[in-house]
Write an enzyme that holds these catalytic residues in place. Structure first.
Site, PDB file in Angstrom:
ATOM      1  N   THR A 221     -34.646  56.387 -84.999  1.00  0.00           N
ATOM      2  CA  THR A 221     -34.591  57.844 -85.088  1.00  0.00           C
ATOM      3  C   THR A 221     -33.823  58.317 -86.310  1.00  0.00           C
ATOM      4  O   THR A 221     -32.914  57.654 -86.780  1.00  0.00           O
ATOM      5  CB  THR A 221     -33.890  58.458 -83.845  1.00  0.00           C
ATOM      6  OG1 THR A 221     -34.440  57.887 -82.674  1.00  0.00           O
ATOM      7  CG2 THR A 221     -34.017  59.956 -83.782  1.00  0.00           C
ATOM      8  N   GLY A 251     -38.721  60.054 -75.262  1.00  0.00           N
ATOM      9  CA  GLY A 251     -37.271  59.885 -75.223  1.00  0.00           C
ATOM     10  C   GLY A 251     -36.559  61.212 -75.343  1.00  0.00           C
ATOM     11  O   GLY A 251     -37.083  62.263 -74.952  1.00  0.00           O
ATOM     12  N   ASP A 252     -35.359  61.153 -75.886  1.00  0.00           N
ATOM     13  CA  ASP A 252     -34.569  62.377 -76.039  1.00  0.00           C
ATOM     14  C   ASP A 252     -34.979  63.189 -77.250  1.00  0.00           C
ATOM     15  O   ASP A 252     -34.794  64.415 -77.275  1.00  0.00           O
ATOM     16  CB  ASP A 252     -33.074  62.029 -76.132  1.00  0.00           C
ATOM     17  CG  ASP A 252     -32.755  61.033 -77.251  1.00  0.00           C
ATOM     18  OD1 ASP A 252     -33.670  60.294 -77.674  1.00  0.00           O
ATOM     19  OD2 ASP A 252     -31.598  60.997 -77.696  1.00  0.00           O
ATOM     20  N   GLY A 275     -32.161  56.965 -75.744  1.00  0.00           N
ATOM     21  CA  GLY A 275     -32.602  58.291 -75.343  1.00  0.00           C
ATOM     22  C   GLY A 275     -32.410  58.579 -73.869  1.00  0.00           C
ATOM     23  O   GLY A 275     -32.103  59.711 -73.484  1.00  0.00           O
TER      24      GLY A 275
HETATM   25  N1  GLY Z   1     -33.261  58.265 -79.403  1.00  0.00           N
HETATM   26  C1  GLY Z   1     -34.566  57.841 -79.582  1.00  0.00           C
HETATM   27  C2  GLY Z   1     -35.237  57.430 -78.341  1.00  0.00           C
HETATM   28  O1  GLY Z   1     -34.615  56.956 -77.399  1.00  0.00           O
HETATM   29  O2  GLY Z   1     -36.450  57.592 -78.273  1.00  0.00           O
END
Ligand code: GLY
Length: 372
Positions: A221, A251-252, A275
């Protein structure tokens, strides 16, 4: 006579100044209240990959975004131009083109963005075939009444917006890494969900140790946030998500309040790392809310990370010391231009100010590495 506080003073004197400049007709008429944000030292912060990849050009993400912001560009346009460099660079295997694919070998991307002054937001989740999901997220923000489009709908929207839809966003590197993962996990074994989870984690850790995956790129990310000299705050997060995820897993990163939150009057916070832990705790929202209460960005992010640690109780997610066995990182800045990079475990982040771009250590909640 009522004493004016500083904010009222700025509003009043500015309005009076404008009225005086406009002449007597407006001096006694309905002079508009002009909000003049006090001048702020501009800054751009991002995950460390924002000061590493150049996609064959001369500037990194944070350098590009900072240059555009200080030349007067819209802050979100500048940040998105910055993260586009990382999305398009095949060498970053955690973002955009060449991001590590899902369990079926398909690259599915997530992104969201928030515009502080406009108080608008947009996001896409699990979009396939578009190298720059951050641009599609910005169009969701600008061109629709919605905040989040997912999967096929997000791709159809991108096509309608004129994006080229590609069959496959894998590079040779990401495809080979996926093949190796497939070979190591043998999907024909019908493992229980619990065993499958720990098998996936073990294989991922082995592949990191064997040099197949950059340790920073398992979750990967890029988050990038900036503030202009006028105090305008924006942010963007974009990712290929967790490597080898179950197809359809979001995800987040595309979720407002988790992968990113911006309040134009308060500050911005965004994340990289696991995430699921961030989704459960909506940390970016928590961090901005802590800053609203007056916390420095560093303390605000530490509060969120402590909450994550407290809420992580499943054994499979804990290391030998009983601490979270994963990384989670936050990049934050407030309306005064104060900023911080704060991580569950020691890591680095990128900052660009008038003194140039740097990669600097983050504040860490715990010492050592997640798996210690
Ligand atoms: N932070 C990126 C994910 O977990 O998709």
């Amino acid at each position: 006579m009522k004493k004016l506080n500083r904010r009222e003073f700025v509003q009043t004197t500015t309005a009076a100044g404008v009225a005086a400049a406009a002449g007597p007709a407006t001096l006694f008429g309905q002079a508009p209240t002009v909000m003049t944000p006090k001048s702020v030292k501009p800054v751009v912060v991002s995950s460390a990959n924002g000061n590493r990849y150049k996609n064959g050009g001369t500037k990194t993400c944070v350098e590009t975004a900072f240059g555009l912001i200080t030349s007067g560009s819209d802050v979100l346009d500048a940040l998105i131009a910055g993260v586009n460099i990382v999305e398009l660079d095949p060498e970053d295997s955690s973002v955009g083109y060449g991001g590590l694919p899902n369990a079926d070998g398909v690259v599915q991307l997530d992104s969201c963005c928030m515009h502080g002054p406009k108080k608008r937001a947009g996001g896409v989740a699990e979009i396939e075939g578009v190298r720059t999901p951050s641009k599609v997220a910005q169009l969701v923000m600008d061109q629709t009444d919605h905040h989040l489009l997912v999967g096929k709908g997000a791709q159809d929207f991108a096509r309608n917006m004129g994006f080229k839809i590609e069959d496959d966003l894998n590079t040779e590197k990401s495809r080979k890494a996926w093949l190796e993962w497939k070979r190591r996990t043998d999907p024909l074994h019908y493992l229980s969900p619990k065993d499958r989870d720990s098998a996936h984690h073990r294989v991922a850790m082995e592949m990191i140790a064997d040099g197949w995956i950059d340790p920073e790129h398992y979750y990967g990310t890029i988050n990038c946030d900036g503030i202009s000299p006028k105090g305008e705050i924006c942010g963007v997060t974009t990712t290929s998500g967790l490597s080898w995820k179950i197809p359809g897993r979001a995800g987040d990163s595309p979720i407002l309040g988790a992968g990113l939150y911006v309040d134009g009057d308060v500050g911005a916070a965004g994340s990289t790392g696991r995430g699921e832990a961030n989704l459960y705790n909506l940390c970016s929202f928590v961090i901005v809310d802590e800053m609203r209460r007056g916390a420095h960005p560093k303390d605000a992010a530490l509060t969120a990370l402590k909450r994550v640690a407290k809420n992580t109780i499943e054994k499979r997610l804990l290391n030998a010391k009983g601490q979270p066995n994963f990384g989670l990182n936050f990049y934050c800045l407030n309306a005064k231009g104060e900023y911080a990079g704060v991580a569950m475990y020691q890591s680095t982040y990128a900052v660009c100010t008038e003194n140039g771009a740097q990669t600097v250590p983050m504040e860490a909640l715990f010492e050592g590495r997640p798996t210690d």
